[in-house]
Design an enzyme around this catalytic site. Structure first.
Site, short mmCIF file in Angstrom:
data_model
loop_
_atom_site.label_atom_id
_atom_site.label_comp_id
_atom_site.label_asym_id
_atom_site.label_seq_id
_atom_site.Cartn_x
_atom_site.Cartn_y
_atom_site.Cartn_z
N CYS A 186 -22.82 -7.50 -19.15
CA CYS A 186 -21.56 -7.62 -18.42
C CYS A 186 -20.56 -6.57 -18.90
O CYS A 186 -20.37 -6.40 -20.09
CB CYS A 186 -20.93 -8.98 -18.67
SG CYS A 186 -21.77 -10.34 -17.91
N CYS A 204 -25.87 -12.93 -21.09
CA CYS A 204 -25.55 -14.21 -20.45
C CYS A 204 -26.35 -14.44 -19.19
O CYS A 204 -26.28 -15.50 -18.60
CB CYS A 204 -24.06 -14.29 -20.14
SG CYS A 204 -23.56 -13.27 -18.76
N CYS A 220 -18.31 -12.55 -19.89
CA CYS A 220 -19.62 -12.73 -20.51
C CYS A 220 -19.56 -13.78 -21.61
O CYS A 220 -20.38 -14.68 -21.70
CB CYS A 220 -20.09 -11.40 -21.08
SG CYS A 220 -21.81 -11.38 -21.58
N GLY A 229 0.79 -1.24 0.00
CA GLY A 229 0.00 0.00 0.00
C GLY A 229 0.81 1.27 0.00
O GLY A 229 0.27 2.35 -0.18
N CYS A 270 -27.40 -9.47 -16.84
CA CYS A 270 -26.86 -9.28 -18.18
C CYS A 270 -27.85 -9.79 -19.20
O CYS A 270 -28.30 -10.93 -19.12
CB CYS A 270 -25.53 -10.01 -18.30
SG CYS A 270 -24.87 -10.00 -19.98
#
Ligand SMILES: Nc1ncnc2c1ncn2[C@@H]1O[C@H](COP(=O)(O)OP(=O)(O)OP(=O)(O)O)[C@@H](O)[C@H]1O
Ligand SMILES: [Mg+2]
Ligand SMILES: [Zn+2]
Lengths: 371, 288, 279
Positions: B265, B243, B271, B30, B240
């Site tokens: 997606c 899909c 997807c 970080g 979606c």
């Protein structure tokens, strides 16, 4: 969402690159690199200066490839610079040894060595010269021949003239404080990113690489009142200096053993800035400080503006952005600023969708909260 | 004058320097490690940080995936892929699970990272405290002194003003309980994917000259108050249209003719795979 | 007093400038008040020592430029002192000169042990954040991560300092000077600090607002038993608030004792002038 073609990116890029090439070729004119070098020298200088790579031929190539776009040419040269291993640092360059082509001082009428106006636009009237529409090579040749003859007549002896620095002359008078030479090696900002507060060596490097327009504007802002530096130009000199490097394996070798690797043309500016200092008796006195500007090639405006900003950053002042090193140094680089501005053209729809969601949630919450 | 390009663009010295910064970043999760960011053949702000990481890490046998806004075929993803391929000759893939290095802008793929994968994120603004103070000198001190009250205060102010945290993408995270980090502008939806990720996540900011990292199996917590928990974008009741997936980040699509709003997606390769496993027809057509 | 002091200040010293052999001595003829005419150094605080006892209000009075604010800012770690020591009688800090702690430890003290109300509200408030955000900042800094908790406490404090709650989301930049001071007080009190510094809290306020701020401080002291150092150049304010007082002149302590005693029987010439002008 026709905007980002989720399929077809590859084809789109190919097509765009073809179109770019088409635009460069469609007028059926070919500009030779040498033409750019010979006739667009100021452009070449500016590109080298902002790219911080002294390579006139490559700069001219970049200009040709970029079809004259400054930011694009600088970008090309900088990116090329990234691929070059850096093996040596040159010896310190003494600009007093400059082969001076032009040299003026705004501080004194009579400077040792005299003023040398050289080649400058300063006194050319800015009227479009329609004769250039149709230039005759033959006439040009004739003009050149006469010019050479005249020069030979005026300056029969080929003695080199030595131009001492104006600042030394003032220093001898005690108008400048004499500082001991500081031989600390500079921090190379291309090898280590700058950290704040910066040292002067870092500041000077960032300033000299700065975008000409940005450096000029900020220097101008300081001059106009958004800053506290209003200098008198001690000396602007333009000319070439020889560059030497030491033998890499013989560290202690004498200066004379170092290798001459070529000349670079430089613009160097020393500005005199009055500052108040307290003397030993706590009385305020006026003294001069020097603002320093330097640039590859002939880039006088930028070098002068740099000398202003150099002094500004030597004296931080909360009120003025031109005296704030983070403000100045982090925003004047051509590649960085043009890159980040242009990245706004990239699709941002994921981040936008995310913001949209926040706004919708806030609106929804607002409806149920308000009573 | 005609220079032969180096493998992966950089000279080896530059690669080593970038790798050293990367190692330091991995060692201090970080923490933003400054590095001498190179000018690249693509523009600042267009992924030069990520690109430098990728080029400094990639080997001849690595397989690369590049996505932009979730899509492999987005123009900038293609452009980056092209550059890496051109200078290295590595093979590329669209399948998340096949890639050794995944360079991405603004998204973490839906499919979880594996232990031997590296995700490289492109970061425009690496400093999560920039809104607290414009000066790098100050924000660097705040990180050093673990002084994050400014970051929390910004969230508190949002709650006071809007009744909730109103961050969009790049909601700040605590890494390993010490440094506050921007996850790069990924949607909040992707923040939890960083937590205890099996794969290494590297973040590169070219213009701002910083590299930082989330090593594998590291704790990553989104900043939130006890009584105002962190929430991700809501796609409640939406799926979606291609899909049928529901637990993914969805793009909102507006039909230019009917004005009807549908979703699909954002992660196109995900997807595609869902679709492939269902039925193999129509796939190519549906995206045209 | 049998109690141990909660705050001990020993030989505090602050100079702006290098100093020189001519101004080393306090009685030097080269000193014009606190200013050395030879080297230009300002001796803003010179060898100041005092104790603050639990629950007491200590007044610090002195003319403009006598070093009061400089001293408080040093105690609050806003600026570093040239020399001297400060001890706080809290278990984890006993025996340590807090001036030489790390900046992280100093922040801990500022967040948990000290409260500060600056002479100039600009120094103490984020003018572009909401008032409630300003008060919250200190609680957040002290690790509070519960919004309703913070909100509840902030509202209590705002009510205490008579700021209408409907204005709590406004930014202090749009408040009057008196209101800004009261937001500062609320902020300083947010973490129930055992020690509170108040620098000229009433200066520049109109009389009725002055009275209400003074009442507020007395009430805080009565109800919360916070130890306070109250700085003012106004002896009337000190008389109203402080049990014991210190008189400063040119950076030095010239008189020190019970406020009433100082008022009745001032010893130093400057204090005598000050007291007589009050009468
Ligand atoms: N940064 C500085 N540089 C030089 N001198 C300073 C600086 N800050 C304060 N001083 C000087 O220190 C001395 C003490 O100032 P200080 O503000 O502490 O006085 P004060 O007792 O709080 O006055 P007032 O009642 O006007 O608030 C003054 O002589 C002042 O000019
Ligand atoms: Mg004061
Ligand atoms: Zn889908």
């Amino acid at each position: 969402m026709g905007y980002v073609a989720v399929k077809g990116g590859t084809e789109a890029i190919e097509a765009s690159l073809d179109r770019l090439k088409y635009d460069r070729l469609k007028e059926a004119e070919v500009v030779e690199i040498n033409t750019v070098l010979a006739t667009m020298r100021h452009l070449v200088d500016q590109v080298m200066s902002e790219a911080s790579l002294y390579a006139p031929f490559l700069a001219a190539l970049a200009i040709k490839q970029a079809r004259g776009s400054m930011e694009e040419a600088v970008f090309l040269l900088r990116a090329h610079r990234s691929t070059l291993p850096r093996h040596y640092y040159s010896e310190t360059v003494d600009t007093e040894d400059m082969f001076v082509e032009r040299r003026v001082s705004a501080s004194f009428k009579d400077i040792p060595g005299g003023q040398l106006l050289g080649s400058t636009n300063d006194y050319a009237h800015r009227l479009l010269d329609f004769d250039l529409v149709k230039e005759s090579k033959e006439e040009n040749q004739n003009w050149l021949r006469t010019y050479h003859e005249r020069m030979k007549a005026d300056h029969p002896d080929k003695d080199l003239q030595f131009f001492p620095k104006v600042v030394d002359y003032l220093r001898a008078e005690g108008l400048f404080e004499r500082y001991p030479l500081d031989d600390t090696p500079p921090n190379d900002i291309t090898k280590e990113s700058i950290q704040f507060p910066t040292g002067r060596s870092e500041r000077l490097q960032v300033l000299t690489r700065g975008q000409t327009g940005a450096v000029t504007s900020l220097g101008y802002a300081s001059l106009r009142g958004y800053g506290q530096v209003h200098p008198t130009i001690g000396e602007v000199r333009v000319g070439s200096v020889p560059i030497h490097v030491q033998h890499p394996y013989e560290e202690d070798s004498e200066q004379d053993d170092s290798f001459y690797i070529g000349d670079v043309q430089l613009t160097e500016v020393e500005s005199f800035v009055p500052v108040t200092v307290k003397n030993n008796n706590q009385k305020e006195e006026l003294e001069f400080e020097i603002g320093y500007g330097i640039s590859f090639g002939q880039n006088e405006t930028k070098a002068i503006a740099m000398s202003i900003l150099d002094q500004c950053l030597q004296k931080p002042h909360g009120e003025f952005p031109t005296h704030d090193e983070e403000f100045v140094l982090l925003h004047i680089d051509s590649v960085e600023s043009t890159g980040f501005i242009s990245h706004l053209k990239l699709p941002h729809y994921v981040t936008f969708q995310s913001e949209l969601d926040s706004v919708r949630q806030v609106k929804k919450g607002g409806e149920s909260n308000d009573s | 004058m005609i220079a032969k390009p180096h493998f992966a663009f950089f000279d080896e010295g530059s690669k080593k320097e970038i790798r050293r910064a990367t190692l330091k970043a991995v060692a201090i999760p970080g923490y933003q490690v400054p590095f001498a960011s190179r000018e690249m053949p693509i523009a600042r702000g267009w992924g030069t940080g990520g690109l430098q990481l990728t080029l400094s890490l990639i080997g001849r046998n690595d397989v690369l995936k590049v996505i932009d806004q979730g899509a492999d075929e987005s123009v900038n993803a293609v452009s980056i892929k092209k550059l890496v391929q051109h200078t290295t000759g590595v093979s590329v893939t669209e399948k998340t699970q096949e890639a050794d290095i995944i360079q991405s802008r603004h998204r973490i793929p839906e499919k979880a990272l594996k232990e031997d994968q590296i995700l490289v994120l492109q970061v425009p603004n690496p400093e999560p405290l920039r809104k607290v103070d414009a000066r790098e000198y100050m924000t660097k001190r705040m990180h050093a002194e673990d002084d994050y009250s400014g970051a929390w205060l910004l969230l508190f102010e949002q709650i006071m003003k809007f009744g909730r945290m109103s961050t969009g993408a790049s909601h700040p995270v605590y890494v390993n309980g010490r440094y506050v980090m921007t996850p790069s502008p990924i949607p909040r939806f992707d923040n939890p994917k960083m937590h205890q990720s099996k794969g290494l996540i590297l973040l590169g900011a070219g213009r701002e000259k910083k590299i930082f990292a989330v090593p594998p199996y590291t704790s990553v917590e989104s900043l939130a108050f006890d009584d105002y928990p962190f929430t991700v974008e809501s796609f409640e009741g939406k799926a979606c249209k291609l899909c049928g997936s529901t637990d993914v980040f969805l793009d909102e699509i507006i039909d230019p003719d009917t004005g009807e709003r549908t979703h699909q997606c954002n992660d196109t390769s995900y997807c595609m795979e869902q679709l492939n496993s269902e039925e193999k027809v129509e796939v190519e057509n549906s995206y045209v | 007093m049998y109690e141990k002091p909660i705050l001990q200040v020993k030989h505090l010293q602050k100079q702006f400038g290098e100093g020189c052999p001519h101004c080393f001595d306090k009685e030097s003829v080269y000193l014009e008040k606190n200013y050395c005419t030879v080297c230009g150094t300002v001796h803003a605080v010179r060898d100041v020592s005092f104790d603050l006892y639990p629950g007491e209000v200590l007044g610090i009075v002195g003319e403009s430029g006598s070093g009061k604010s400089t001293m408080l800012q040093g105690l609050y770690f806003d600026s570093s002192m040239t020399s001297g020591a400060v001890y706080i009688n809290q278990s984890e800090l006993t025996g340590q000169n807090v001036l030489s702690l790390s900046s992280q430890q100093k922040r801990y003290i500022r967040n948990y042990i000290y409260g500060m109300v600056y002479q100039n509200p600009v120094d103490g408030l984020k003018m572009k954040f909401s008032s409630i955000g300003n008060i919250a900042e200190k609680m957040i800094a002290a690790g509070n991560r519960n919004v309703s908790n913070i909100e509840k406490r902030s509202k209590e404090l705002l009510e205490n300092v008579h700021i209408p709650l409907r204005r709590m989301k406004e930014e202090p930049q749009y408040f009057s000077g008196g209101m800004q001071q009261r937001v500062q007080i609320a902020k300083a009190l947010s973490n129930n600090p055992p020690i509170l510094f108040l620098d000229e809290v009433t200066t520049g306020l109109d009389l009725s607002v002055q009275a209400s701020v003074l009442d507020l401080i007395k009430q805080i002291q009565r109800e919360l038993h916070i130890s306070m150092v109250v700085v003012s150049h106004d002896l009337a304010v000190i008389r109203m608030l402080a049990d014991r007082s210190i008189v400063m002149l040119n950076g030095e302590v010239i008189e020190n004792g019970l406020t009433d005693q100082i008022l009745e029987d001032p010893q130093h010439e400057y204090t005598q002038q000050l007291v007589y002008s009050l009468l």
